[in-house]
Design a protein around this motif. Structure first.
Motif, mmCIF file in Angstrom:
data_model
loop_
_atom_site.group_PDB
_atom_site.id
_atom_site.type_symbol
_atom_site.label_atom_id
_atom_site.label_comp_id
_atom_site.label_asym_id
_atom_site.label_seq_id
_atom_site.Cartn_x
_atom_site.Cartn_y
_atom_site.Cartn_z
ATOM 1 N N GLN A 1 0.909 -1.152 -0.123
ATOM 2 C CA GLN A 1 0.146 0.085 0.002
ATOM 3 C C GLN A 1 0.817 1.213 0.018
ATOM 4 O OE1 GLN A 1 -3.006 -0.279 3.060
ATOM 5 N NE2 GLN A 1 -3.005 -2.383 2.725
ATOM 6 N N THR A 2 2.141 1.214 -0.232
ATOM 7 C CA THR A 2 2.900 2.297 -0.037
ATOM 8 C C THR A 2 3.466 2.570 -1.435
ATOM 9 O OG1 THR A 2 4.036 1.477 2.006
ATOM 10 C CG2 THR A 2 5.329 2.919 0.823
ATOM 11 N N PRO A 3 3.251 4.020 -2.050
ATOM 12 C CA PRO A 3 3.639 4.293 -3.169
ATOM 13 C C PRO A 3 4.950 3.694 -3.734
ATOM 14 C CG PRO A 3 2.359 6.214 -2.071
ATOM 15 C CD PRO A 3 2.600 5.086 -1.087
ATOM 16 N N GLY A 4 5.248 3.237 -4.889
ATOM 17 C CA GLY A 4 6.257 2.843 -5.554
ATOM 18 C C GLY A 4 6.474 1.321 -5.467
ATOM 19 N N PHE A 5 5.653 0.569 -4.526
ATOM 20 C CA PHE A 5 5.636 -0.723 -4.314
ATOM 21 C C PHE A 5 4.321 -1.493 -4.680
ATOM 22 C CE2 PHE A 5 8.353 0.891 -0.978
ATOM 23 C CZ PHE A 5 9.226 -0.387 -0.672
#
Length: 338
Positions: A275-279
């Motif tokens: 849920q983290t941007p980039g992942f």
């Protein structure tokens, strides 16, 4: 033996990747010149390089995650290879996703072309990630083990404003040590299971893999990320394997003692990262499934065939569920800002 010694010092000759005892012996990286300012190092210049990857590949995926998290997307361009291997006598990657079936910047159909441009005698598997020098049209670095560290350090002048510190100097020795363990027992451990051609080699890799997952499950019961309150390079590397585990490795590679969803802390941790941007937004489950179940991974001498059935599952909607991992952290954010 550390990965940097075992995997990175190599000539360009072909390597048979299955040993006599049936265990998988990953080929060594060929192009390992570091980025930096010293004589003989690769110059750090915006717009000079192209990162070639495939969304299916965990080694390449972690480079793409770091590239995005640090804001290097406009500095290093990205070329994407197909999720399926081309039907060729040798193992390769193909740029069939692009119009005309060629990379729009490099004009190549197959990844092996830029490897041959760098070394006409190169006979190993052409691998991603590969950094190509656009001036010379050749691979200059395919050192997946160190590439994220270069992005995190010597590429710092091109980081976005308030970019996170994924490789904080006080923790680098500890991060390197854990990365080495994760590489041998988890990142490459699943491949040692999947490509093993003897029962003994498979069971040794299987036992080492799950012993390490059990240890990391316990570690993550006490802290939000591998080194506490903030995401580091180690989390990126661990994520690239965990996110492929239930969808591919559990069945295709026979790593079937437990799914990641069966580990309460590993699963919550994986949801947190996803849920983290980039992942999560760089994760392509369809591509991963197609590749691991329908593609050839090794040479014909090392490869055993698949049955060409693409599984419908698993249900991955739980990755978007509430994980409450923040209660283990003293900080409200996920990243340590420089």
């Amino acid at each position: 033996m550390s990965q940097s010694n075992e995997e990175s010092n190599s000539d360009s000759k072909s390597v048979k990747e299955i040993k006599k005892d049936g265990s998988f012996n990953r080929q060594k990286n060929r192009f390992i010149t570091p980025f930096g300012e010293k004589e003989g190092e690769l110059p750090v210049e915006a717009g000079r390089y192209r990162l070639l990857w495939s969304a299916v590949c965990p080694w390449a995926h972690r480079s793409v995650i770091v590239r995005k998290v640090l804001g290097l997307e406009d500095v290093i361009s990205l070329g994407t290879a197909s999720l399926l291997r081309p039907n060729l006598p040798h193992v390769d990657w193909e740029f069939s996703l692009d119009p005309g079936g060629v990379d729009p910047v490099l004009g190549i159909q197959y990844l092996s072309e830029v490897y041959k441009n760098a070394d006409v005698d190169y006979n190993g598997r052409p691998t991603v990630p590969a950094i190509v020098d656009l001036i010379e049209g050749k691979v200059v670095n395919n050192d997946y083990f160190k590439l994220t560290n270069y992005f995190e350090t010597v590429w710092a002048p091109f980081h976005k404003k308030n970019a996170p510190d994924l490789y904080p100097d006080p923790l680098r020795e500890e991060i390197d040590a854990l990365n080495d363990v994760i590489f041998h027992e988890v990142n490459n451990g699943v491949y040692k299971c999947g490509f093993a051609q003897s029962q003994q080699a498979y069971e040794q890799a299987y036992d080492a893999l799950f012993a390490r997952l059990d240890e990391l499950e316990d570690r993550l019961s006490k802290q939000r990320y591998l080194f506490g309150d903030f995401i580091t390079d180690s989390d990126v590397r661990f994520y690239a394997t965990l996110i492929r585990f239930d969808v591919a490795y559990f069945s295709a590679f026979k790593t079937n003692r437990n799914r990641i969803i069966d580990f309460p802390n590993l699963w919550g941790y994986l949801c947190d990262l996803y849920q983290t941007p980039g992942f999560g937004d760089t994760t392509d489950f369809h591509a991963i499934k197609v590749h691991y179940y329908l593609s050839n991974h090794l040479s014909s001498d090392d490869q055993k065939g698949h049955n060409s059935i693409l599984p419908k599952g698993p249900d991955l909607s739980g990755l978007l569920s509430k994980h409450n991992r923040q209660v283990l952290s003293q900080s409200e954010g996920k990243f340590l800002v420089k």
